[in-house]
Design a protein around this motif. Structure first.
Motif, PDB file in Angstrom:
ATOM      1  N   ARG A  23       0.832  -1.200   0.000  1.00  0.00           N
ATOM      2  CA  ARG A  23       0.000   0.000   0.000  1.00  0.00           C
ATOM      3  C   ARG A  23       0.873   1.260   0.000  1.00  0.00           C
ATOM      4  O   ARG A  23       0.580   2.227  -0.705  1.00  0.00           O
ATOM      5  CB  ARG A  23      -0.910   0.005   1.235  1.00  0.00           C
ATOM      6  CG  ARG A  23      -2.051  -1.006   1.176  1.00  0.00           C
ATOM      7  CD  ARG A  23      -3.064  -0.611   0.129  1.00  0.00           C
ATOM      8  NE  ARG A  23      -4.209  -1.554   0.081  1.00  0.00           N
ATOM      9  CZ  ARG A  23      -5.117  -1.554  -0.876  1.00  0.00           C
ATOM     10  NH1 ARG A  23      -5.023  -0.662  -1.865  1.00  0.00           N
ATOM     11  NH2 ARG A  23      -6.108  -2.416  -0.860  1.00  0.00           N
ATOM     12  N   SER A  26       2.373   1.757  -3.359  1.00  0.00           N
ATOM     13  CA  SER A  26       1.361   2.188  -4.322  1.00  0.00           C
ATOM     14  C   SER A  26       1.086   3.688  -4.183  1.00  0.00           C
ATOM     15  O   SER A  26       0.961   4.423  -5.173  1.00  0.00           O
ATOM     16  CB  SER A  26       0.065   1.404  -4.130  1.00  0.00           C
ATOM     17  OG  SER A  26       0.285   0.027  -4.317  1.00  0.00           O
ATOM     18  N   GLU A  27       0.992   4.167  -2.945  1.00  0.00           N
ATOM     19  CA  GLU A  27       0.745   5.593  -2.727  1.00  0.00           C
ATOM     20  C   GLU A  27       1.867   6.446  -3.314  1.00  0.00           C
ATOM     21  O   GLU A  27       1.622   7.485  -3.934  1.00  0.00           O
ATOM     22  CB  GLU A  27       0.605   5.867  -1.223  1.00  0.00           C
ATOM     23  CG  GLU A  27      -0.640   5.252  -0.602  1.00  0.00           C
ATOM     24  CD  GLU A  27      -0.650   5.405   0.910  1.00  0.00           C
ATOM     25  OE1 GLU A  27       0.294   6.038   1.456  1.00  0.00           O
ATOM     26  OE2 GLU A  27      -1.590   4.887   1.554  1.00  0.00           O
ATOM     27  N   ASP A  30       1.597   6.355  -7.146  1.00  0.00           N
ATOM     28  CA  ASP A  30       0.413   7.038  -7.672  1.00  0.00           C
ATOM     29  C   ASP A  30       0.608   8.552  -7.729  1.00  0.00           C
ATOM     30  O   ASP A  30       0.151   9.222  -8.662  1.00  0.00           O
ATOM     31  CB  ASP A  30      -0.819   6.718  -6.815  1.00  0.00           C
ATOM     32  CG  ASP A  30      -1.358   5.315  -7.094  1.00  0.00           C
ATOM     33  OD1 ASP A  30      -1.012   4.756  -8.151  1.00  0.00           O
ATOM     34  OD2 ASP A  30      -2.093   4.777  -6.246  1.00  0.00           O
ATOM     35  N   GLU A  69     -11.635   3.696  -4.210  1.00  0.00           N
ATOM     36  CA  GLU A  69     -10.318   3.564  -3.582  1.00  0.00           C
ATOM     37  C   GLU A  69      -9.358   2.796  -4.487  1.00  0.00           C
ATOM     38  O   GLU A  69      -8.428   2.138  -4.029  1.00  0.00           O
ATOM     39  CB  GLU A  69     -10.447   2.857  -2.229  1.00  0.00           C
ATOM     40  CG  GLU A  69     -11.242   3.651  -1.210  1.00  0.00           C
ATOM     41  CD  GLU A  69     -11.287   2.976   0.143  1.00  0.00           C
ATOM     42  OE1 GLU A  69     -10.643   1.915   0.290  1.00  0.00           O
ATOM     43  OE2 GLU A  69     -11.948   3.500   1.050  1.00  0.00           O
ATOM     44  N   SER A  71      -6.385   2.003  -7.189  1.00  0.00           N
ATOM     45  CA  SER A  71      -5.007   2.481  -7.348  1.00  0.00           C
ATOM     46  C   SER A  71      -4.371   1.771  -8.534  1.00  0.00           C
ATOM     47  O   SER A  71      -4.216   0.532  -8.510  1.00  0.00           O
ATOM     48  CB  SER A  71      -4.184   2.214  -6.084  1.00  0.00           C
ATOM     49  OG  SER A  71      -2.805   2.392  -6.337  1.00  0.00           O
ATOM     50  N   TRP A  74      -1.224  -0.070  -7.292  1.00  0.00           N
ATOM     51  CA  TRP A  74      -1.532  -1.328  -6.572  1.00  0.00           C
ATOM     52  C   TRP A  74      -1.844  -2.437  -7.564  1.00  0.00           C
ATOM     53  O   TRP A  74      -1.362  -3.568  -7.442  1.00  0.00           O
ATOM     54  CB  TRP A  74      -2.707  -1.080  -5.642  1.00  0.00           C
ATOM     55  CG  TRP A  74      -3.246  -2.333  -5.000  1.00  0.00           C
ATOM     56  CD1 TRP A  74      -4.200  -3.155  -5.496  1.00  0.00           C
ATOM     57  CD2 TRP A  74      -2.848  -2.901  -3.748  1.00  0.00           C
ATOM     58  NE1 TRP A  74      -4.439  -4.210  -4.651  1.00  0.00           N
ATOM     59  CE2 TRP A  74      -3.618  -4.078  -3.558  1.00  0.00           C
ATOM     60  CE3 TRP A  74      -1.940  -2.540  -2.772  1.00  0.00           C
ATOM     61  CZ2 TRP A  74      -3.494  -4.876  -2.430  1.00  0.00           C
ATOM     62  CZ3 TRP A  74      -1.816  -3.328  -1.642  1.00  0.00           C
ATOM     63  CH2 TRP A  74      -2.573  -4.490  -1.473  1.00  0.00           C
TER      64      TRP A  74
END
Length: 717
Positions: A23, A26-27, A30, A69, A71, A74
């Motif tokens: 996670r 991924s953030e 992104d 939510e 991504s 992700w």
């Protein structure tokens, strides 16, 4: 199937990464700047042949932005994980993208080493424990390494060596890894002290971490030019440190457990001891005496008013008698020892020194019937050398070494050497051997040394001498083809060994066969062009050639004092069958241990080849003898053979009246250069590659950096 506990973290598939870590990655991807986001990662991953990403795959990832939510990053990471992409591959992609934040997420997260392994010195036979304890989420795995190799079964926090062996010594490190990251402990150095003396067996029960000196330095009785080797061994945790002292002053370069001086002078005599210490304790070794005497010399000489002078290599230019050693004074010192025989073989010039007008008034010598002088040349004349292929040998020494081991009265032997020299037309009218003798009984160079005193020191020295002259036993090798080969060994010097091979059995169906030895350790001085010869003389061996069996192939190994490990070489057999053009071959590896002086393990103390000519088989040359009316003492103030003692070439010699002569020498049927003994003082032998092992650094921080980096890379590929 789960990953083995000891598998490298770099081979971990992305699908095994913890969800919180995915996670976070991924953030970062992104919201990354252009060129560092998930599209750049997809492009780099897709360019690798193993991971295929179709346009449809990328479209599905892109559509995730429409979900509440969702991504894209992700989705991409999960897709890469499903297709076998590993953590190390992801790291490579992120490094190429220069995405620092994402890389920090993957490195050293959650692992903390709370107990580091300690460096320590221990005794062979003790139980040793190296510990590395770490915390991490959800759990951590361990793998111990010795240098770059994994330690078998070393996948627990404690590495136990029970009992520890000499070959366990080295540098150790532990790799700790969790599901998503890994790190290394600090390096721990393990020293293992091997005590051959069973009397020290009680030391194995020493309290853990106790500092204790287990190897004490031993007294030394040396001659100028010898190598000084002092050893002090200690055990303890933390690992002991050393500082050597002489006459109360610390010695430069004296911070190792072994203190060496490659070529001693009179100034090196004195009282030595070693201060051993660590962070907790300190001890002093016993104090020992190092006595430096003079018995062997190699260099230029001259003669004034009946006295012979030997010129040291550091004498000023021009030199005078005050700068030199008078042979007659040395004879006086030798007479005080009441030896049974005093022999001077002076291979040096006897011309006048025009810069020295001093007339020495010497104390009268004792009237003894035990003195022999062998002068390489007549009074007022020069002594010459033969030079070939960068090597030099005095004319006198050339013919002397061919008869040196003959069991004859020394004067008879020298008469025969003089006759041999007389047959060399190159030196006729220029150099002739002169012999002076006061012998009244038969004395030979091969006479054994007799002692009347059996002190503990002399007994220990004799035992060491005996160990330095142990040869491997003759052996027979059986090959699959039915050929049997005998492998034999002979000693020319205590550090020079002859290997001879011969075929003892050959099946009738084999037409011809030949065996030879090869693949010797690099520590030894072995010229392949001079190995496996039909006569010992072709290998450069003259002293023991008459005692060797005939019809063999001979190989001469020198510099055995440099041998660090067992002597291992290969015996090759080539043979042919009738009617078959191809030559067949078989090979066998042979391990003969540590022969002759190699058994004493002196390689770490020598930076030159001083033992090349000073250590001779059959007890011919002795640097230390006990006082006795029948003791034989030999003195050879001659130029050393090539690759022998230091000081063989005098750079400052300006002997007057010298002339250079170039002629063809027919002594051995080869073209050579003849030069006056004093002319070749400026000759510098060709530089040789050093065979001395380079000591590893004690800076474990530097070593940790180098080897940790290597281990990390090797395990991730």
């Amino acid at each position: 199937m789960s990953e083995p506990p000891c598998s490298p973290p770099g081979s971990l598939p992305l699908s095994r990464l913890a969800e919180p870590l995915l996670r976070r990655l991924s953030e970062l991807l992104d919201r990354a700047a252009p060129g560092k986001g998930w599209r750049e990662l997809a492009q780099r991953a897709g360019s690798r042949g193993r991971v295929r990403l179709s346009p449809l795959d990328l479209e599905q990832c892109s559509l995730k932005v429409l979900e509440p939510e969702g991504s894209p990053s992700w989705s991409l990471l999960k897709l890469l994980g499903d297709r076998g992409c590993t953590v190390v591959e992801l790291v490579e992609f992120l490094q190429a993208m220069e995405h620092t934040e994402a890389l920090q997420c993957l490195s050293y997260s959650g692992i903390k080493i709370v107990v580091q392994p300690d460096s320590q010195a221990v005794l062979c036979g003790q139980v040793v424990k190296l510990c590395c304890w770490a915390t991490g989420h959800p759990f951590v795995h361990y793998q111990w390494f010795k240098q770059k190799k994994e330690v078998p079964h070393g996948n627990s926090p404690e590495l136990v060596l029970n009992p520890v062996k000499v070959n366990d010594a080295g540098f150790y490190i532990c790799r700790v890894n969790s599901e998503s990251s890994f790190t290394f402990s600090r390096w721990a150095r393990l020293e293992v002290c091997d005590l051959q003396d069973t009397a020290h067996g009680s030391l194995i029960s020493l309290p853990e971490k106790k500092l204790c000196i287990c190897i004490q330095p031993q007294p030394q009785n040396l001659t100028v030019g010898d190598a000084l080797v002092l050893e002090c061994g200690a055990v303890g945790n933390p690992i002991p440190q050393y500082q050597w002292f002489r006459n109360g002053f610390p010695l430069a370069n004296g911070n190792k457990n072994v203190y060496t001086v490659s070529c001693v002078d009179m100034e090196h005599g004195g009282t030595y001891w070693c201060h051993v210490f660590n962070d907790k304790e300190d001890q002093d070794s016993k104090k020992i005496e190092v006595i430096i005497g003079l018995l062997y010399y190699a260099g230029h000489g001259y003669e004034n008013y009946g006295n012979s002078f030997m010129v040291p290599i550091d004498a000023p230019n021009p030199y005078r008698s005050a700068n030199c050693l008078c042979v007659q004074n040395i004879l006086k010192l030798m007479q005080e020892k009441e030896t049974g025989l005093n022999v001077f073989l002076l291979d040096m010039c006897r011309k006048r020194n025009e810069y020295d007008d001093t007339i020495l008034i010497l104390d009268a010598l004792k009237v003894t019937a035990n003195i022999v002088f062998g002068y390489a040349t007549c009074q007022g004349a020069e002594a010459f050398e033969i030079q070939q292929l960068g090597l030099a040998n005095g004319i006198f020494m050339k013919f002397l070494k061919e008869r040196l081991l003959e069991d004859k009265k020394i004067t008879v032997l020298l008469d025969e050497v003089a006759e041999d020299m007389g047959k060399c037309h190159l030196t006729k009218g220029k150099q002739a051997l002169e012999i002076r003798s006061s012998l009244s009984e038969k004395r030979a160079l091969s006479d054994p040394i007799q002692q009347t005193i059996s002190s503990a020191e002399s007994m220990a020295r004799n035992l060491q001498w005996a160990k330095a002259h142990e040869l491997p036993e003759s052996m027979y090798l059986e090959f699959k083809c039915g050929v049997q080969i005998q492998l034999g060994f002979a000693a020319e010097f205590s550090n020079v060994m002859i290997i001879y091979t011969r075929i003892v059995k050959k099946p009738p169906e084999i037409l011809v066969c030949r065996a030879y030895v090869t693949d010797f350790p690099l520590d030894l001085d072995v010229d392949p062009k001079e190995a496996n010869k039909g006569t010992p003389e072709e290998t450069g061996s003259y002293l023991v050639s008459k005692d060797l069996p005939k019809h063999c192939l001979y190989t001469r190994l020198s510099s055995l004092q440099k041998l660090k490990e067992h002597l291992i070489f290969t015996v090759c057999l080539h043979y042919e069958y009738p009617g078959i053009e191809d030559t067949m071959d078989e090979r066998k590896e042979v391990n003969v241990g540590k022969p002759l002086i190699a058994k004493l393990g002196l390689h770490h103390g020598f930076r030159n080849n001083c033992l090349q000519t000073c250590c001779v088989a059959n007890n011919l040359f002795h640097s230390q003898v006990e006082s006795s009316p029948v003791v034989t003492k030999y003195y050879f103030p001659s130029r050393c053979q090539p690759n022998s003692c230091p000081g063989a070439y005098h750079p400052n010699c300006t002997c007057p009246g010298s002339t250079r002569q170039l002629e063809a020498c027919s002594c051995s049927g080869t073209s050579r250069m003849l030069a006056s003994r004093h002319e070749v003082q400026n000759y510098s032998p060709p530089a040789e590659k050093s065979n001395v092992p380079i000591e590893t650094t004690d800076d474990t921080v530097e070593l940790e950096f180098l080897l940790s980096d290597s281990l990390g890379l090797s395990k991730q590929q």
